[in-house]
Design a protein around this motif. Structure first.
Motif, short mmCIF file in Angstrom:
data_model
loop_
_atom_site.label_atom_id
_atom_site.label_comp_id
_atom_site.label_asym_id
_atom_site.label_seq_id
_atom_site.Cartn_x
_atom_site.Cartn_y
_atom_site.Cartn_z
N LEU A 162 -1.56 0.13 -1.54
CA LEU A 162 -2.26 1.32 -1.04
C LEU A 162 -1.29 2.48 -0.84
O LEU A 162 -1.67 3.63 -0.90
CB LEU A 162 -2.98 1.00 0.27
N TYR A 165 1.05 2.98 4.78
CA TYR A 165 1.23 1.95 5.80
C TYR A 165 2.16 2.49 6.87
O TYR A 165 2.78 3.55 6.72
CB TYR A 165 1.81 0.67 5.18
N ASP A 183 2.36 -3.89 -1.07
CA ASP A 183 2.99 -2.83 -0.28
C ASP A 183 4.25 -3.33 0.42
O ASP A 183 5.21 -2.57 0.59
CB ASP A 183 2.00 -2.26 0.73
N TYR A 206 -0.67 -1.94 8.03
CA TYR A 206 -1.58 -0.82 7.81
C TYR A 206 -1.97 -0.19 9.14
O TYR A 206 -1.84 -0.82 10.19
CB TYR A 206 -2.82 -1.27 7.05
#
Length: 206
Positions: A162, A165, A183, A206
């Protein structure tokens, strides 16, 4: 850069190796079972051997500029036995930078000052064996003169990166629930060329 990656057949290690190869670095992997490697063939040297072997470790480390260790506890004492050997080999070969994958359990507790998360009520895990192994490895790095960074993820599901974070030095970010393998690997890989978290643990979520 010449990078030695340990644990390259694991979920995080294999992703780190792929990122390094994509960027044109020379990657050396030390693995017991080369047939388990899932790497895009590139500028890679595959050494079949055991991280617990001093000879194999010296052979794998030769000519490298940095080390990334994504070795798991794997239900054994391999991690705590291997870490002193990694440090010894790096010092002998004048390699300073090492980035390792740890666990959120060895971060400092926010609810019990002076304790680690796995030692306090902050961690939800009932079993502490893996955290204890990571703690022993952390102690070895802490006492070494190396430029180390330990990436400490919370729950590690598979999933796409993504790129958004949170990280925190020595603590887990508040409200942390998960961080993907992708990630975690991307952040760990970037630490090779960063001095932000040298000689620190880093919580990531996250």
């Amino acid at each position: 850069m010449n990078i030695l990656i340990l644990g390259a057949t694991g979920r995080v290690g294999s992703r780190i190796a792929a990122l390094a190869l994509q960027d044109g670095h020379h990657v050396t992997v030390l693995v017991r079972s080369p047939d388990k490697l899932d790497l895009v063939r590139g500028n890679v040297t595959i050494i079949e051997g055991n991280a617990l072997s001093k000879t194999d470790m010296q052979r794998a480390a030769a000519g490298n500029d940095a080390v990334i260790s994504a070795l798991s506890t794997d239900g054994t004492t391999t991690l705590s036995e291997t870490t002193p050997l990694i440090v010894e080999t790096m010092l002998q070969q004048n390699i300073r930078r090492i980035v390792t994958i740890g666990t959120a359990g060895i971060l400092q507790s926010k609810t019990s000052p002076g304790m680690l998360r796995y030692q306090s009520g902050e961690s939800n895990r009932k079993l502490t064996r893996a955290a204890e192994e990571h703690h022993r490895a952390f102690d070895v790095l802490l006492q070494s003169p190396l430029d180390w960074t330990i990436i400490c993820p919370t729950y590690l599901p598979d999933g796409p990166p993504l790129g958004a974070y949170r990280t925190e030095r020595d603590f887990l970010p508040d409200g942390a629930a998960a961080i993907s393998v992708s990630d975690t690997a991307e952040f760990a890989y970037r630490q090779l060329t960063s001095v932000e978290y040298v000689k620190s643990r880093v919580g990531i979520a996250y």
